[in-house]
Design an enzyme around this catalytic site. Sequence first.
Site, mmCIF file in Angstrom:
data_model
loop_
_atom_site.group_PDB
_atom_site.id
_atom_site.type_symbol
_atom_site.label_atom_id
_atom_site.label_comp_id
_atom_site.label_asym_id
_atom_site.label_seq_id
_atom_site.Cartn_x
_atom_site.Cartn_y
_atom_site.Cartn_z
ATOM 1 N N HIS A 159 0.813 -1.221 0.000
ATOM 2 C CA HIS A 159 0.000 0.000 0.000
ATOM 3 C C HIS A 159 0.844 1.267 0.000
ATOM 4 O O HIS A 159 0.494 2.264 0.648
ATOM 5 C CB HIS A 159 -0.961 0.019 1.188
ATOM 6 N N GLU B 201 3.575 -5.808 -4.031
ATOM 7 C CA GLU B 201 2.717 -4.825 -4.684
ATOM 8 C C GLU B 201 2.870 -3.436 -4.059
ATOM 9 O O GLU B 201 2.839 -3.295 -2.833
ATOM 10 C CB GLU B 201 1.256 -5.278 -4.576
ATOM 11 N N GLU C 198 -2.018 0.725 -10.249
ATOM 12 C CA GLU C 198 -3.453 0.936 -10.049
ATOM 13 C C GLU C 198 -3.847 2.407 -10.064
ATOM 14 O O GLU C 198 -5.020 2.729 -10.244
ATOM 15 C CB GLU C 198 -3.912 0.288 -8.750
ATOM 16 N N HIS D 279 -6.461 -4.191 -11.283
ATOM 17 C CA HIS D 279 -6.942 -3.633 -10.022
ATOM 18 C C HIS D 279 -8.457 -3.535 -10.064
ATOM 19 O O HIS D 279 -9.036 -3.127 -11.076
ATOM 20 C CB HIS D 279 -6.353 -2.240 -9.805
#
Length: 374
Positions: free
Chosen positions: A187, A211, A237, A287
């Site tokens: 994140h 990610e 994303e 995403h």
Amino acid sequence: MIKLKIEEIKSFLVHRWLLVRVYTDEGITGNGEAGLWAHHSIVYEAIRNLGKYYIGKDPTRMEHHWQTVSRNTHFMGSVLSAAISAIDIALWDITAKSVNLPVYKLLGGKCREKIKVFANVSGGNLDEIADDAERRVRQGFKSLRVTPFFKGSERQTATETIKTAVEIVKTIREAVGYSVDLGVEIHRNLNPWEAVILARELELYRLLYIEDPIPPESIDGLEYVAQRSRIPIATGERFYNMWQFKELIDRKTVGLIRPDISLAGGFTHCKKIAAIAEASFVGIFPHLMGSPVNTAAQVQLDAAIPNYVLQESNIIKPPLSKIVDEPLRLKDGYVIVPERPGIGVEINEDALKEFPYEPKEIKGTFRENGSVAY
């Protein structure tokens, strides 16, 4: 093919989503969704503004409309791209319905019979995480993803954060073994050197990807991490056009890219992004942050591109699933590709009023010293 004209475009702010319907003179209606989830009210106005161009036009000229709207005055950005994406998805839905075919048929046909998806693993402690991972595998999932932090991690030192992340990943591997793929979702919460340290610590656990290890604004920063890590990076994303993705790929920073069909230009643009990635052996890891409409559209694209890898299951449960007439089916870690004409779902307008819009509030997450963490 039936000769069609667009008569009206309506947008609906529902729950945490922005849905779109495009109506034609022959009674065929297209369904779409915009994916700039934190700023739907702004995109709503953009759709209302851009929608004037489409009225009276042939909905089957998707490429022409995409070029006209995106290149007019050459002002672009995530808001306009999300608006164009929602309408583009609806136009493909209309076109496929007009010839009584699912969208994937118009994109070249199936490359796969079903769509592999992952399950998110969560828990408040290591025991809960182990239990949840085992439960997901029993449900049939062959791929798992975890955010390897506990609540309050932004107030920890970097050393504590990395130590906790390694413990979480180790716990999952010990619980489910190595017959299941595992990825970690950071994140964007680390800086480049923290991301490198963590990636090296996690190499032992054979991760499929790491990610969004750092914020997406600096490809130089991402390149720094990629050059020093042996775990493939997945990101993208927040990106909204093929030129952004091309730079990621050309700089050899990614193993997987994460376009969102409701943000990165709809079917018209995302099929090009997938082709650019295919040429460099980069996988598509879409995403999803939306309703069953977004998921249904993405599944049609997933079925038709050769380099699809994985995505969220994102199967919305009742009562929210009522917003579409026939929710997608999940079986043993795969989403079944609908064979209905169009994207496979129809928005149920009568149900939308049951789910008032919930705008995203700006709250912020802060470190122990009061500075912004993310």
